[in-house]
Design an enzyme around this catalytic site. Sequence first.
Site, PDB file in Angstrom:
ATOM      1  N   VAL C 726       0.810  -1.222   0.000  1.00 44.22           N
ATOM      2  CA  VAL C 726       0.000   0.000   0.000  1.00 44.22           C
ATOM      3  C   VAL C 726       0.846   1.276   0.000  1.00 44.22           C
ATOM      4  O   VAL C 726       0.337   2.358   0.243  1.00 44.22           O
ATOM      5  CB  VAL C 726      -0.973   0.026   1.200  1.00 44.22           C
ATOM      6  CG1 VAL C 726      -2.004  -1.078   1.072  1.00 44.22           C
ATOM      7  CG2 VAL C 726      -0.227  -0.081   2.522  1.00 44.22           C
ATOM      8  N   GLU C 728       2.359   2.883  -2.439  1.00 45.17           N
ATOM      9  CA  GLU C 728       2.380   3.791  -3.587  1.00 45.17           C
ATOM     10  C   GLU C 728       1.009   4.188  -4.095  1.00 45.17           C
ATOM     11  O   GLU C 728       0.839   5.239  -4.712  1.00 45.17           O
ATOM     12  CB  GLU C 728       3.221   3.168  -4.702  1.00 45.17           C
ATOM     13  CG  GLU C 728       4.681   3.158  -4.284  1.00 45.17           C
ATOM     14  CD  GLU C 728       5.601   2.363  -5.193  1.00 45.17           C
ATOM     15  OE1 GLU C 728       6.131   2.957  -6.119  1.00 45.17           O
ATOM     16  OE2 GLU C 728       5.792   1.153  -4.947  1.00 45.17           O
TER      17      GLU C 728
END
Lengths: 328, 164, 767
Positions: C726, C728
């Site tokens: 999670v 990016e």
Amino acid sequence: MRRFDYARAEDVADAVRYGTRRDALYLGGGTNLVDLMRETVAQPAALVDVTRLASTIEGTETGGLRIGAAARNSLVAEHPAVRQRYPALARAILAGASAQIRNMATVGGNLLQRTRCAYFYDVEGSRCNRRSPGQGCDAIEGLNRGHAVLGTSSSCIATHPSDMCVALAALDAVVHLAHEDGERSLPLTALHRVPGDRPDIETVLRPGELVTGVELPRLPLAARSTYRKVRDRASYAFALVSVAAAVEVEAGIVQDVRLALGGVGTTPWRARHAEETLRGQAVGEPAFRRAAQAELAAAVPRAHNGFKVELAVRTVIGVLNELTREEA
Amino acid sequence: MVVNGRPVRLPEDPRVSLLDLLREHLGLTGTKKGCAQGACGACTVLVDGARILSCLALAVQYSGRSVLTIEGLAEDGQMGPVQRAFVDHDGFQCGYCTPGQICSAIGMATEIERGAPSHVTADLTGTVEASAAEIRERMSGNLCRCGAHNGIIAAIQAACGAGP
Amino acid sequence: MSLEQAPLPLGPSSWAIDAGPDPLAARQGLIGAPLARRDGPAKVTGEARYASEVRLDGMLYGALAFSTIPRGRIVAMDTSSAERAAGVALVMTHHNAPRLHSTVELGTAERAAAADELPVMQDDRIRWNGQPIAIVLAESQEQADHAASLIDATYQPEPAITRFDQARADARPPALYQGDPLRQTIGDPWTALAESPHTVDAVYTTPRHHHNAIEPHAVTLAWDGDELTVHDCPQAVTHLAWSLAQVFGIRQDQVHISAPYVGGGFGGKMLWQHQILAAAAARLSGRPVRVVLSREGVYRVVGGRTSTEQRVAIGAEDDGTFTSLVHTGVVATSRHNNVPEPFIKPARCLYATRNATFEVKRADLDMLANTFMRAPGEAVGTFALESAVDELADRMGVDPIELRLCNEPAVDPSSGKPFSARHLIEAYRAGAERFGWEARSPRPRARRDGEWLIGLGCATATYPYNRFPGGAARITINRNGDATVEVAAHEMGMGTGTVQSQVAAERLGLPVEKIIFVLGDSSLPGVVLAGGSQQTAAIGGAITAAHRELVGELLKLINCDSPLAGLHPDEVGTIPGGLGRLDDPSRSESYTAILAAAGVDTISAEATAPEGMEQLEWSMHSYGAQFCEVRVSVITGEIRVSRFLGSFDCGRIINARTAASQLRGGIVMGLGLALMEETQVDGRSGRIMNPSLADYHVPAHADVPDIEVMWTDIPDPHTPLGAHGVGEIGITGTAAAVANAVYNAIGVRVRDPPITPDKLLRHSPGR
């Protein structure tokens, strides 16, 4: 950073004696000077620490306010007299830098802070007439979105970065100076020089001359003054445009007005053309616009900063609207 | 100069910043160097209770002053209330800006307590509230690149007993 | 893990098409629990020790000098003043630098970590403005900095390409990027576009960006013979060890990288010249060296995200169905590396369309190598694509969410593969309801509060699921019931050690307090890049594999009268503190009993995760719906984001607290992309002119509103733990959501972020 001698001044006489030494500079909070020394823009041989000189804020016999040059910016903004009688000054200070920096920076240092022009700072890689007279200016044809449109010359378009000075300029502040040869006072608006062909000479101070204080005159209309700053980030950023203003209105007519601009000038810009245009006019957007446009008529925009002309006009109108809302 | 209650000697080289004095001479590496330009707030420490940027402070200027760093905030070996609140509210990620945020928050709390206004204070002559908007503005001198802003504000509100 | 749960079967031995879902993905208990960071106390007390905080005996401080021209030769260098300056031990230039082997560019070998393969201070050539030309070592940082400022170089400049418009004329297709030509055409997009009743066709540009981790790049290192010990802050400890070994002609195991804490990375903390120069100078001087890049130095030595010019054209039927999708453009690149910002990636997976063309061309400049930065491709690609979708919706007079959802594809539109998990519709519906999307007026300038116009916007977020080869872990269980899990992974703010302790605890049936998770050291198992949002899955897969191995070893250890005697690992499962028969949980043994009975103190197993075959079988992505409310001053054009909500579909969330922070963190960086971030290059010189945090604006507290995040929490059946990374996805879609909200507020479409007041002023009446 070049190695330097450090001395702490205990009083003004002490300071100016040290201060007249060759290549000596006065050191306030260091928030600008230490940075400039680290970047090798400034290379003093000696620093005279003047932070332990007068820092008091007290009323004058003529109903004004005198602020010692060593007063920290945060304490000026916090002072009840400033908040009540000169709110534009409190707001201008609070719009500048960060709380930590305001806790360090002195009033004297703020007056003498230097431009944040990127080319001025880039000692190794860029030409700058302000730093090295005659070298040329890489900003005029370069990245100049943040640069000045008023008071510029063919040698320099660097913006004066101070918020505080803009308010002081609007509020008719006087600067007290000391030198080995004696003391004198100047209007704040006479302290800074427009660059002309000598952008390296930024003020009218003589070598070794020390700012000892700033005096605000009694100015009843200042009690309803304000400062608005437009910037790219909501906080902790220099102004694209800022406006300090105070207006006195009677029966819908502007009786008196003080107006100064930041972010657009090579010096803290007292907008006297605008003031003259506005006096005696009926309050309202048409008059405000004419006044702002009168001041900006002299603007010389470059490739990236043309927007400042329109932004300054709009911000002046917005601020004057705000200050005269009840009278309109 | 006194650092975290202990007297320390000033450096011989006047170029040494308060930050480098702490980190390189005294081994107090909790105070961080993020930019050395006064632009990020990671080096924030408390001098006589006021928050300042130690990177722009020449150590020699601070003789006789009392400096408090992140290492001095623990109480009886336990985290102080602001420190604990930062853990509880995930007020950090990489942790590098964190000591500066915490010292800044402590300095800010005293500023609010004594009624100092900020850029977003509507009435300069009125009382000051520790609202989220006020805390955000007052903490804006401390950059965080991980984006822990919400957690930081929540932690400060919790530790300072302020409402939302 | 609660007592009443049945034994947890082992994780799959492969992630290929026939592998079942990871049993852990459906487990309640520690998985998903919002545990506080285990390293939190160390970080808030200042005890956490970063790379620049390790002190080595006899250490010298380094400072770099940088070139001031973009291309040419150094014809003379006067280092005499620097050499004479107080405290100076060494001035190293190309004249006296030791001969070094070439670096290996990231992506061209399994463990490569360098941005380019340029020689490092080996010749007189200048290849970018800001290239290091000398390193000074001195007894103090002050002395080193001063001496470096005394170095005087004379150059013979050569013509250089430093403006995008110069380079653009010669733009060309890039070399393969991660095996991908970055061009694809499906059907006949141009004819379909021409025949579409509704179209949008616009060009969007994005500037260069810098990562600007608050911790500047720092390295403290020492040689002992041919052994090199490096305290660094990289996102790839093993890659860095291998890469430095290549440069110095030694074995990987002779380089030891230690990096327990990384003060932010975002793609920027890999191998750049400063580590090599520090090690070379340490070798020459015979003393340990610390190099901490100045903030300016970070900009001169470490590349960022490059600029893009993207065309998006969409054709649609009256019912909103897309008939054609065009996403093409040119990115600035350096002559000497291959990171063509792959902005077409979102368009290739987001919308059903029978006709499409996608292409990235590169335009080479004489600039510092650009590199990966948070969501490379997606961060700026979603800005263009999702702005264009909003423009189309506005033209068609339809709700932008409905327009998106009527183009949901059944399979991946560019690869034809099935999706492993895609619940974007659910994310949109839940987010829209929570955010109050129905309050939005489709007409701009419809809501106002004093001088502030208020607008709402949304955009789709997407980022791929990645699991690169090389994930490995070692698990050791002690007689006292503690387990140590070791992975050459990284903690740079994601909460790696905390999250993976939860995973290991649940996998092993131990309380999380019994897990010791060790990371940040090249001597540990695995080749685990902290990039591509892959660490969670890569480590999760590695722990799964090591756990399977460990269970096998435990079963070998037990004697014949044990209730587990003779069982295969797939016949047992995890119970609290040990193993039990899947078919009869009452028959079980604790780890401590097994070890005690066998008379051993510890048992250890190490394994490498099976290859990421799942990525070949399925189109694997995370998705999200980003919602933004802005207030825009009609007077000044200032923009304030007043509310933001991200609704995500990114598999099972392992730690609700740290995941929320990761998602918010991405969104905050996306707000920066939208409103203020820009690396400013003077086109005449190729020199970065805002190399400071004062002039490169990142969001300050006052710019960041309350950001709400939510997620579907639907496990991906084909990934370890059912999880996706999670780190990016939060930045993707954010800038478009802001731009779309700004349009909704004030009726001005800005296609060239950052969206600053001047860009709104041009088109806004001012009242």
